[in-house]
Design a protein around this motif. Sequence first.
Motif, PDB file in Angstrom:
ATOM      1  N   ILE A  19       0.840  -1.202   0.000  1.00 52.54           N
ATOM      2  CA  ILE A  19       0.000   0.000   0.000  1.00 52.54           C
ATOM      3  C   ILE A  19       0.872   1.248   0.000  1.00 52.54           C
ATOM      4  CG2 ILE A  19      -1.600   1.356   1.411  1.00 52.54           C
ATOM      5  CD1 ILE A  19      -2.908  -1.267   2.259  1.00 52.54           C
ATOM      6  N   LEU A  20       1.911   1.264   0.842  1.00 54.76           N
ATOM      7  CA  LEU A  20       2.797   2.421   0.918  1.00 54.76           C
ATOM      8  C   LEU A  20       3.585   2.615  -0.377  1.00 54.76           C
ATOM      9  CD1 LEU A  20       4.219   2.041   4.551  1.00 54.76           C
ATOM     10  CD2 LEU A  20       2.434   3.594   3.760  1.00 54.76           C
ATOM     11  N   GLU A  21       4.116   1.528  -0.911  1.00 51.99           N
ATOM     12  CA  GLU A  21       4.932   1.648  -2.118  1.00 51.99           C
ATOM     13  C   GLU A  21       4.090   2.068  -3.329  1.00 51.99           C
ATOM     14  OE1 GLU A  21       6.866  -2.120  -2.250  1.00 51.99           O
ATOM     15  OE2 GLU A  21       8.472  -1.496  -0.859  1.00 51.99           O
ATOM     16  N   GLY A  22       2.845   1.611  -3.368  1.00 49.11           N
ATOM     17  CA  GLY A  22       1.965   2.047  -4.443  1.00 49.11           C
ATOM     18  C   GLY A  22       1.686   3.537  -4.369  1.00 49.11           C
ATOM     19  N   ALA A  23       1.464   4.048  -3.147  1.00 49.84           N
ATOM     20  CA  ALA A  23       1.221   5.475  -2.975  1.00 49.84           C
ATOM     21  C   ALA A  23       2.480   6.288  -3.296  1.00 49.84           C
ATOM     22  CB  ALA A  23       0.763   5.756  -1.545  1.00 49.84           C
ATOM     23  N   GLN A  24       3.647   5.772  -2.903  1.00 50.13           N
ATOM     24  CA  GLN A  24       4.904   6.462  -3.185  1.00 50.13           C
ATOM     25  C   GLN A  24       5.156   6.524  -4.693  1.00 50.13           C
ATOM     26  OE1 GLN A  24       8.230   4.892  -0.997  1.00 50.13           O
ATOM     27  NE2 GLN A  24       9.744   6.042  -2.159  1.00 50.13           N
ATOM     28  N   GLU A  25       4.863   5.429  -5.381  1.00 51.51           N
ATOM     29  CA  GLU A  25       5.029   5.397  -6.827  1.00 51.51           C
ATOM     30  C   GLU A  25       4.089   6.390  -7.515  1.00 51.51           C
ATOM     31  OE1 GLU A  25       4.447   2.168 -10.486  1.00 51.51           O
ATOM     32  OE2 GLU A  25       4.655   1.469  -8.405  1.00 51.51           O
ATOM     33  N   ALA A  26       2.852   6.489  -7.003  1.00 47.56           N
ATOM     34  CA  ALA A  26       1.885   7.417  -7.599  1.00 47.56           C
ATOM     35  C   ALA A  26       2.348   8.862  -7.457  1.00 47.56           C
ATOM     36  CB  ALA A  26       0.515   7.231  -6.953  1.00 47.56           C
ATOM     37  N   LYS A  28       5.502   9.683  -7.315  1.00 46.34           N
ATOM     38  CA  LYS A  28       6.821   9.733  -7.961  1.00 46.34           C
ATOM     39  C   LYS A  28       7.893  10.262  -7.005  1.00 46.34           C
ATOM     40  CE  LYS A  28       4.771  10.310 -12.543  1.00 46.34           C
ATOM     41  NZ  LYS A  28       4.690  11.137 -13.783  1.00 46.34           N
ATOM     42  N   LEU A  29       7.858   9.731  -5.779  1.00 51.04           N
ATOM     43  CA  LEU A  29       8.839  10.126  -4.768  1.00 51.04           C
ATOM     44  C   LEU A  29       9.943   9.082  -4.676  1.00 51.04           C
ATOM     45  CD1 LEU A  29       6.546  11.284  -1.796  1.00 51.04           C
ATOM     46  CD2 LEU A  29       7.889  12.749  -3.315  1.00 51.04           C
ATOM     47  N   THR A  30      11.190   9.527  -4.672  1.00 49.10           N
ATOM     48  CA  THR A  30      12.299   8.612  -4.388  1.00 49.10           C
ATOM     49  C   THR A  30      12.374   8.394  -2.877  1.00 49.10           C
ATOM     50  OG1 THR A  30      13.901  10.395  -4.095  1.00 49.10           O
ATOM     51  CG2 THR A  30      13.570   9.553  -6.352  1.00 49.10           C
ATOM     52  N   GLN A  31      13.185   7.419  -2.462  1.00 49.02           N
ATOM     53  CA  GLN A  31      13.356   7.168  -1.025  1.00 49.02           C
ATOM     54  C   GLN A  31      13.929   8.409  -0.344  1.00 49.02           C
ATOM     55  OE1 GLN A  31      11.644   4.634  -0.326  1.00 49.02           O
ATOM     56  NE2 GLN A  31      12.961   2.834  -0.048  1.00 49.02           N
ATOM     57  N   GLU A  32      14.879   9.061  -1.015  1.00 49.55           N
ATOM     58  CA  GLU A  32      15.501  10.248  -0.430  1.00 49.55           C
ATOM     59  C   GLU A  32      14.490  11.389  -0.286  1.00 49.55           C
ATOM     60  OE1 GLU A  32      16.751   8.437  -2.862  1.00 49.55           O
ATOM     61  OE2 GLU A  32      18.486   7.560  -1.810  1.00 49.55           O
ATOM     62  N   GLN A  33      13.651  11.557  -1.291  1.00 54.23           N
ATOM     63  CA  GLN A  33      12.633  12.621  -1.228  1.00 54.23           C
ATOM     64  C   GLN A  33      11.607  12.351  -0.129  1.00 54.23           C
ATOM     65  OE1 GLN A  33      11.427  12.293  -5.339  1.00 54.23           O
ATOM     66  NE2 GLN A  33      12.461  14.211  -5.914  1.00 54.23           N
ATOM     67  N   LEU A  34      11.227  11.074   0.025  1.00 56.93           N
ATOM     68  CA  LEU A  34      10.280  10.723   1.084  1.00 56.93           C
ATOM     69  C   LEU A  34      10.912  10.957   2.448  1.00 56.93           C
ATOM     70  CD1 LEU A  34       7.607   9.598   2.064  1.00 56.93           C
ATOM     71  CD2 LEU A  34       8.503   7.280   1.726  1.00 56.93           C
ATOM     72  N   ALA A  65       1.555   8.092   6.490  1.00 59.65           N
ATOM     73  CA  ALA A  65       0.283   8.270   5.792  1.00 59.65           C
ATOM     74  C   ALA A  65       0.134   9.701   5.296  1.00 59.65           C
ATOM     75  CB  ALA A  65      -0.873   7.889   6.714  1.00 59.65           C
ATOM     76  N   ASP A  66       0.553  10.682   6.110  1.00 57.88           N
ATOM     77  CA  ASP A  66       0.477  12.084   5.695  1.00 57.88           C
ATOM     78  C   ASP A  66       1.420  12.363   4.530  1.00 57.88           C
ATOM     79  OD1 ASP A  66      -1.440  12.697   7.572  1.00 57.88           O
ATOM     80  OD2 ASP A  66      -0.012  13.473   9.049  1.00 57.88           O
ATOM     81  N   ALA A  67       2.643  11.861   4.651  1.00 66.15           N
ATOM     82  CA  ALA A  67       3.646  12.145   3.616  1.00 66.15           C
ATOM     83  C   ALA A  67       3.260  11.524   2.283  1.00 66.15           C
ATOM     84  CB  ALA A  67       5.011  11.623   4.059  1.00 66.15           C
ATOM     85  N   LEU A  68       2.607  10.373   2.319  1.00 63.93           N
ATOM     86  CA  LEU A  68       2.226   9.676   1.088  1.00 63.93           C
ATOM     87  C   LEU A  68       0.795   9.990   0.663  1.00 63.93           C
ATOM     88  CD1 LEU A  68       3.960   6.252   1.776  1.00 63.93           C
ATOM     89  CD2 LEU A  68       4.685   8.041   0.185  1.00 63.93           C
ATOM     90  N   GLU A  69       0.142  10.891   1.418  1.00 67.24           N
ATOM     91  CA  GLU A  69      -1.201  11.365   1.070  1.00 67.24           C
ATOM     92  C   GLU A  69      -2.177  10.200   0.884  1.00 67.24           C
ATOM     93  OE1 GLU A  69      -0.921  14.042  -2.272  1.00 67.24           O
ATOM     94  OE2 GLU A  69       0.880  15.026  -1.467  1.00 67.24           O
ATOM     95  N   LEU A  70      -2.142   9.261   1.841  1.00 67.88           N
ATOM     96  CA  LEU A  70      -3.035   8.103   1.765  1.00 67.88           C
ATOM     97  C   LEU A  70      -4.484   8.534   1.911  1.00 67.88           C
ATOM     98  CD1 LEU A  70      -1.354   5.220   3.813  1.00 67.88           C
ATOM     99  CD2 LEU A  70      -1.177   5.710   1.385  1.00 67.88           C
ATOM    100  N   SER A  71      -5.370   7.860   1.199  1.00 65.55           N
ATOM    101  CA  SER A  71      -6.805   8.084   1.374  1.00 65.55           C
ATOM    102  C   SER A  71      -7.215   7.612   2.759  1.00 65.55           C
ATOM    103  CB  SER A  71      -7.591   7.305   0.315  1.00 65.55           C
ATOM    104  OG  SER A  71      -7.418   5.906   0.518  1.00 65.55           O
ATOM    105  N   GLU A  72      -8.356   8.096   3.241  1.00 66.05           N
ATOM    106  CA  GLU A  72      -8.817   7.688   4.570  1.00 66.05           C
ATOM    107  C   GLU A  72      -8.966   6.168   4.693  1.00 66.05           C
ATOM    108  OE1 GLU A  72      -9.230   9.003   7.586  1.00 66.05           O
ATOM    109  OE2 GLU A  72      -8.173  10.685   6.721  1.00 66.05           O
ATOM    110  N   PRO A  73      -9.602   5.479   3.716  1.00 67.77           N
ATOM    111  CA  PRO A  73      -9.714   4.028   3.854  1.00 67.77           C
ATOM    112  C   PRO A  73      -8.365   3.340   3.945  1.00 67.77           C
ATOM    113  CG  PRO A  73     -11.267   4.821   2.206  1.00 67.77           C
ATOM    114  CD  PRO A  73     -10.371   5.964   2.540  1.00 67.77           C
ATOM    115  N   ASN A  74      -7.362   3.793   3.161  1.00 69.75           N
ATOM    116  CA  ASN A  74      -6.066   3.133   3.199  1.00 69.75           C
ATOM    117  C   ASN A  74      -5.256   3.508   4.426  1.00 69.75           C
ATOM    118  OD1 ASN A  74      -5.813   1.202   1.166  1.00 69.75           O
ATOM    119  ND2 ASN A  74      -5.645   2.790  -0.403  1.00 69.75           N
ATOM    120  N   ARG A  75      -5.525   4.652   5.037  1.00 68.05           N
ATOM    121  CA  ARG A  75      -4.935   4.941   6.343  1.00 68.05           C
ATOM    122  C   ARG A  75      -5.405   3.891   7.353  1.00 68.05           C
ATOM    123  NH1 ARG A  75      -3.179  10.415   7.643  1.00 68.05           N
ATOM    124  NH2 ARG A  75      -3.038  11.629   5.714  1.00 68.05           N
ATOM    125  N   VAL A  76      -6.709   3.620   7.311  1.00 72.10           N
ATOM    126  CA  VAL A  76      -7.260   2.614   8.219  1.00 72.10           C
ATOM    127  C   VAL A  76      -6.663   1.242   7.926  1.00 72.10           C
ATOM    128  CG1 VAL A  76      -9.371   1.462   8.965  1.00 72.10           C
ATOM    129  CG2 VAL A  76      -9.380   3.912   8.525  1.00 72.10           C
TER     130      VAL A  76
END
Length: 594
Positions: A19-26, A28-34, A65-76
Motif C-alpha cells: 500500500i505504501l509503495e503504491g502510494a509512493q510510486e503514484a 513519484k517520490l524517491t526514497q531520499e525525497q520521502l 500516511a500524511d507524507a504519502l497522502e493516503l486516502s482515509e480508507p487506506n490509512r485505516v
Amino acid sequence: MPYEGGSTGRDADALGRQILEGAQEALKLTQEQLAKKLGLKSARTIRNWKANLSDLSAGQLEALADALELSEPNRVNLYQLTGKLPPAPPASEVPTAELAVYQRMIDGIEHPCVVYGYAWDVVLTNAPYRALFGVVRRHPTDSPLINTTRFILFHPDAYRILGGDRDAFVESWLMPCVANFTSVLGQRPDDPRLRSIEKEIDARRDVRSAYRNAPRWLARTGDMHLNSSPRPMFDPRSGRLTPVHCITTTHPGWQSQVIQVATFVFPPPDDAGRAAAAQLGLFPMTGLIRAQSLGEPAPGPASPQPPAPRGERAPQPAAAVEGAEAAEAAESEEADDQLRRLLDGWRKARGFSQTELVKAVGMQSDRSYRYWMVAPTELSDDLLGRFASVLGIDEEDSARMYRLAGRLPPAKTASEMRNTPAMQLYQKVLDGIPYPSQVYDASWDVIRSNTAYRDLFGSVPGRGPDSPLRNGLRFVLFHPDAHEMLGGGDAEAFHDAWLMPALANFAGVLHRSPENPQLLGMELEITGRPALREAYRLAPRWLREHGDIHVNDMPRPLRDPRTGRLTHVQLVTEAHHGYQRGTGLTHVTFVPSD
C-alpha cells in the motif's frame, strides 16, 4: 502466484508495505525525497520502517500516511494491518452517503436501534429508539438521544430507568459502562473528548469510585463480550421493569470503532404478563448480553417518568456505588487467586489428585503443578485448553478461565457457534431486519441468517460448500452461477463490484490469520484457477486504489433469482470484536438501493 508475501513464508508486513509503495510510486517520490518530506536524515530509515511496519508507533504510521497522502480508507488499512488502532475523526466527519445507508437499514428494523461514534455521541436513531427514550427528561449533554455513556454516568434519572434497584444499576449498567470507558480511553489516551468525560468523572466522587474499581470488576466479570448477566431496564412507555438483551456491533473496515450500532432486545410477554414491552435497545457496552428472567417486576408508577418523592432528590449513581462498594471489595480477589480456586474446584469435583491431573495434562511432575499454580494466569493457551478438556470444564467457567488469564477463549467452529445461546439470541435481531441479513465466521461460513436472506439465495442451484447458504465468500469465488446473480451476467460489473472486493478482503483477513487452515485451503483453490490467481495477484493494487470494502456506499448489481429482475444493493458490514480470539463474527445486511 499469490500477492507478495502470500502462501508459505508470509511476510507479515507485505500487504501494508505494498500500500505504501503504491502510494509512493503514484507521487513519484524517491526514497531520499520521502525521507526529506518526513524530516529524516537518510533513506535507510525509510527502508527500515518499511521492513518493520508492525514495529512502528502510531505516530510514525500517521507521518507516513500524511507524507504519502493516503486516502482515509487506506490509512485505516495501514493501521489495521500493523495491529494499531486508527485515529478516529468526529462522527460528523463520517461520509453522509454511508450514514444514509445506515439510516435506511435501521429504519427497517422493528427494534430500538442507535448508531453512535466511538465517544458515544449519537449519530442516528430509529423511531422505536426515539419512542423508548424520548420521554426521558431532557438534558443538554446527558440525554440518551445525545450521548449514551454520559446518560449512564451523569443523567440524574439514569439510576431509576436503568435497573430500578441500586445494586442492579451498579452491576448491570454503571460498572460495565465505566469498564468499557476505561478500555476505550486506554486505546485513545490523548483524545480530548474522552479526557473531558474522564475529567467530569473525577469531579464526581461516587462515579470516580466506580471508575477506580473498573479494573477489579473487569478481572471478575470479563469485558461484557457475550456476557450472560441480566440487564434490567425500566421501560418508561409501559411503566415496568424488564430484562433487556443488548447487542453492540462495530465496523471493522471503515474506521475501527468509529461507528457502532446498538440494539436492545426486550423479551416477549409471557403468560403472567411480566414483560409488557417486546422490543430492542442499546448502550455503549461492546458485546452481546443475554438477559434472563428477573421474576416479578418491581411495581412501576403509572407515569412514564418515575418521580422522586416530594422534597427528596432523585438518587444519584454515587449513592448506588457506595452501597455496593463493600461487596465489590470483598469479591476483588486477585486474578491468580480466582483462577487457582476455579481450577482446584474442578479438579476436586472430578476426583483428580494433583498427581493424576499432572499425568492427564502431560506435565512432568507434581512440582510442575505446584509451580504453575503459583501464577496460573501465566499458563499457556495450550495448557489452559488441556485443563479445560481433561477436567470437562463447562463453557461458562472455561470462558471465565481465559478471561482471568487475560485472554479470549479459543475460537469455536461454525457448527459449535450456531446453537449457542448467544447466537439463538442474535437470531431474534436478524429476524427483526426486513432485508437479507446473515452472520458468518472468520472463514465466511454462515452461522445464522434471516428468512429474507434464505428466500433470496435459497433458489441458487447447488447445495455444496459453494452455496451462499453455506459460505458467502466461496459463493462469490467458486460458484459457477455467481457472475450471473452478482452482476446480472455482466462480467465486468461482477469483477469490479464483487470479485475484487472479495479477494481484497480475503487477502486482508488471511494476512491477519495466516495459520487458519480453512483460509490457507481457500488460497490454494484460488491459486489453482488461472483467472482467480491473476485477480488475487492484483488484490493489493485494488486495495490501494479503492480502500476497504466495509461500510462503503457503492451500489452493487444483483439479479434476484426468484424474479430475474436486476436490482442494486448496498452492503452494511458489522463485526463483533472479542467473540472469539483473533477472528470474531461478521454481520452483513443487503440494503436495497433502488
